[in-house]
Design an enzyme around this catalytic site. Sequence first.
Site, PDB file in Angstrom:
ATOM      1  N   LYS A 116      98.053 -98.506 -28.408  1.00 20.53           N
ATOM      2  CA  LYS A 116      98.451 -97.931 -27.119  1.00 20.53           C
ATOM      3  C   LYS A 116      97.474 -96.838 -26.668  1.00 20.53           C
ATOM      4  O   LYS A 116      97.218 -96.696 -25.481  1.00 20.53           O
ATOM      5  CB  LYS A 116      99.852 -97.338 -27.222  1.00 20.53           C
ATOM      6  CG  LYS A 116     100.974 -98.375 -27.276  1.00 20.53           C
ATOM      7  CD  LYS A 116     102.324 -97.666 -27.211  1.00 20.53           C
ATOM      8  CE  LYS A 116     103.464 -98.500 -27.740  1.00 20.53           C
ATOM      9  NZ  LYS A 116     103.865 -99.595 -26.881  1.00 20.53           N
ATOM     10  N   GLU A 200     103.587 -88.607 -23.680  1.00 20.04           N
ATOM     11  CA  GLU A 200     103.461 -88.720 -22.226  1.00 20.04           C
ATOM     12  C   GLU A 200     104.691 -88.171 -21.533  1.00 20.04           C
ATOM     13  O   GLU A 200     105.745 -88.003 -22.154  1.00 20.04           O
ATOM     14  CB  GLU A 200     103.156 -90.169 -21.799  1.00 20.04           C
ATOM     15  CG  GLU A 200     104.182 -91.181 -22.238  1.00 20.04           C
ATOM     16  CD  GLU A 200     103.761 -92.632 -21.979  1.00 20.04           C
ATOM     17  OE1 GLU A 200     102.577 -92.983 -22.103  1.00 20.04           O
ATOM     18  OE2 GLU A 200     104.663 -93.424 -21.650  1.00 20.04           O
ATOM     19  N   HIS A 235     115.420-101.073 -24.799  1.00 18.21           N
ATOM     20  CA  HIS A 235     114.043-101.430 -24.442  1.00 18.21           C
ATOM     21  C   HIS A 235     113.771-102.926 -24.522  1.00 18.21           C
ATOM     22  O   HIS A 235     112.626-103.351 -24.561  1.00 18.21           O
ATOM     23  CB  HIS A 235     113.028-100.654 -25.287  1.00 18.21           C
ATOM     24  CG  HIS A 235     113.202 -99.170 -25.185  1.00 18.21           C
ATOM     25  ND1 HIS A 235     113.029 -98.481 -24.007  1.00 18.21           N
ATOM     26  CD2 HIS A 235     113.581 -98.253 -26.098  1.00 18.21           C
ATOM     27  CE1 HIS A 235     113.277 -97.209 -24.206  1.00 18.21           C
ATOM     28  NE2 HIS A 235     113.622 -97.034 -25.464  1.00 18.21           N
ATOM     29  N   ARG A 292      99.424-112.323 -23.612  1.00 17.11           N
ATOM     30  CA  ARG A 292     100.024-113.632 -23.882  1.00 17.11           C
ATOM     31  C   ARG A 292     100.816-114.066 -22.650  1.00 17.11           C
ATOM     32  O   ARG A 292     100.935-113.315 -21.688  1.00 17.11           O
ATOM     33  CB  ARG A 292     101.006-113.504 -25.057  1.00 17.11           C
ATOM     34  CG  ARG A 292     102.074-112.460 -24.785  1.00 17.11           C
ATOM     35  CD  ARG A 292     103.291-112.528 -25.647  1.00 17.11           C
ATOM     36  NE  ARG A 292     104.339-111.702 -25.082  1.00 17.11           N
ATOM     37  CZ  ARG A 292     104.504-110.417 -25.305  1.00 17.11           C
ATOM     38  NH1 ARG A 292     103.689-109.780 -26.104  1.00 17.11           N
ATOM     39  NH2 ARG A 292     105.485-109.742 -24.734  1.00 17.11           N
TER      40      ARG A 292
HETATM   41  P1  ADP Z   1     106.978-101.095 -26.571  1.00 11.67           P
HETATM   42  O1  ADP Z   1     105.550-101.481 -26.788  1.00 11.67           O
HETATM   43  O2  ADP Z   1     107.649-100.608 -27.808  1.00 11.67           O
HETATM   44  O3  ADP Z   1     107.769-102.131 -25.819  1.00 11.67           O
HETATM   45  P2  ADP Z   1     106.470 -99.572 -24.157  1.00 11.67           P
HETATM   46  O4  ADP Z   1     105.431 -98.537 -24.116  1.00 11.67           O
HETATM   47  O5  ADP Z   1     106.161-100.882 -23.510  1.00 11.67           O
HETATM   48  O6  ADP Z   1     106.935 -99.801 -25.667  1.00 11.67           O
HETATM   49  O7  ADP Z   1     107.806 -99.018 -23.526  1.00 11.67           O
HETATM   50  C1  ADP Z   1     109.028 -99.725 -23.599  1.00 11.67           C
HETATM   51  C2  ADP Z   1     110.002 -99.233 -22.553  1.00 11.67           C
HETATM   52  O8  ADP Z   1     110.230 -97.827 -22.688  1.00 11.67           O
HETATM   53  C3  ADP Z   1     109.534 -99.417 -21.115  1.00 11.67           C
HETATM   54  O9  ADP Z   1     109.836-100.695 -20.605  1.00 11.67           O
HETATM   55  C4  ADP Z   1     110.296 -98.322 -20.402  1.00 11.67           C
HETATM   56  O10 ADP Z   1     111.629 -98.742 -20.157  1.00 11.67           O
HETATM   57  C5  ADP Z   1     110.365 -97.198 -21.425  1.00 11.67           C
HETATM   58  N1  ADP Z   1     109.274 -96.206 -21.242  1.00 11.67           N
HETATM   59  C6  ADP Z   1     108.033 -96.277 -21.755  1.00 11.67           C
HETATM   60  N2  ADP Z   1     107.289 -95.210 -21.398  1.00 11.67           N
HETATM   61  C7  ADP Z   1     108.089 -94.409 -20.640  1.00 11.67           C
HETATM   62  C8  ADP Z   1     107.919 -93.128 -19.963  1.00 11.67           C
HETATM   63  N3  ADP Z   1     106.774 -92.453 -20.007  1.00 11.67           N
HETATM   64  N4  ADP Z   1     108.974 -92.647 -19.285  1.00 11.67           N
HETATM   65  C9  ADP Z   1     110.148 -93.316 -19.241  1.00 11.67           C
HETATM   66  N5  ADP Z   1     110.379 -94.489 -19.851  1.00 11.67           N
HETATM   67  C10 ADP Z   1     109.366 -95.051 -20.543  1.00 11.67           C
END
Ligand code: ADP
Length: 450
Positions: A116, A200, A235, A292
């Site tokens: 990430k 973040e 999530h 993907r």
């Molecule tokens: P993973 O790779 O574990 O799926 P992500 O980074 O894609 O993690 O985040 C998964 C979910 O978490 C997102 O779809 C969103 O709902 C929430 N999320 C991620 N980052 C943030 C953020 N900065 N603020 C609020 N919600 C977030």
Amino acid sequence: MFTKILIANRGEIACRIIETAHKMGVKCVAVYSEADRNARHVALADEAFLLGPAPSRDSYLRIDKIIEAAKISGAQAVHPGYGFLSENAEFAKALAENGLAFIGPPVGAIEAMGSKSAAKTIMENAGVPLVPGYHGDDQSRELIKAEAARCGYPVLLKAVAGGGGKGMRVVWQESEFDEAFDAAKREGESSFNNGDLLVEKYLTKPRHVELQVFCDRHGNGVYLGDRDCSVQRRHQKVIEEAPAPNISDEIRKAMGESAVQAAKAIDYVGAGTVEFLYDEDGSYYFMEMNTRLQVEHPVTELVTRQDLVEWQLRVAAGQPLPLAQSDISLHGHSLEVRVYAEDPDADFTPATGTLDYLRTPVESKYVRVDTGVIEGDTVSHYYDPMIAKLIVWDESRELALTRMQQALEDYRICGLKTNLGFLSKLAGSESFRRFDVDTGFIERHHDQLF
Ligand code: ADP
């Protein structure tokens, strides 16, 4: 075009890939585990190879066995589907070493998006908007804490190697920081063998809006509209739709262009998804890129009237993209729900059992069912308990939602517990119909939905 491909997957996605390959006159080789001898994907394929015992690590994750099957069968390319080996750079490398084409992106692109923090650095340099935060190499608690304060609470700590919602902690105020830092680090170490974190700004009411992108080997890149996947439980996406509601044409276009920029920054080839967090005020921020075909790709297919698996095969065979950006337009509205074998009375833990009776809604221009099972099949604890994806389309969101409610009512599954009742409540919810939606939707409506 290839004459024969191997599908290194099972379930609905393996069946869905076979359907398109057959439509294109391409023969299909299935692989299966001992638990899947009688599975639908095996029956649909032209030939099939046993990989090994039921557990994935002994079957669907066995790179050596899959390559052996491809070689013996004379397949020229391998489609990984989603999950399993689809985002495994070692697998893509091993295929190349054995002269087999990977129906997916180049190894470098998979690797670039595997972390990430590294992904964020690339996107920052490419001018793609990021959530304010810190994703650097200095992993000291003091520095990350200072960066959290600079972003302003609440913040989100994420394991850089994380996925599937694991290794994430929301920190509401500084006094909670140390505990959350330790927990996220521990989870990163135990689940992903990497305790590095990024921090973040935590957006309190964001939407999850993602863009479908496609690139070929000739320098062309396009986006095929967007999807809203904000309705999530822990999530995990529950309902997805295209196009994402209530977004102006101007912002939609800007997001699409940012997504193509993101793909080009890593010399992407094939189907990819760029996920953005979308804030109420119209700002959007890069979250991650999935290298993907996504579970939810059908909603994009129904509104763009394109077959994305066909696009994948063409691009992997070296052909240019079938359409230019100006030829891609969106028609009507599409919604998808994931029908799972899970027990609503036991906090939606995966359920197992036999599909004693199965009646799926009648398929038409308005209703599509992507599934890997038939009546009499067993849902085991070895794999993802998804039974089917139910996808609907109509001229407007309102009409599509009515189609979804009807189709859910028509769906009958006996023999094991499912989330159908929950999905019906969700589709029938007034707030969902009004699209009063963000990633906190399910939690906020807990009492009405459960
Ligand atoms: P993973 O790779 O574990 O799926 P992500 O980074 O894609 O993690 O985040 C998964 C979910 O978490 C997102 O779809 C969103 O709902 C929430 N999320 C991620 N980052 C943030 C953020 N900065 N603020 C609020 N919600 C977030």
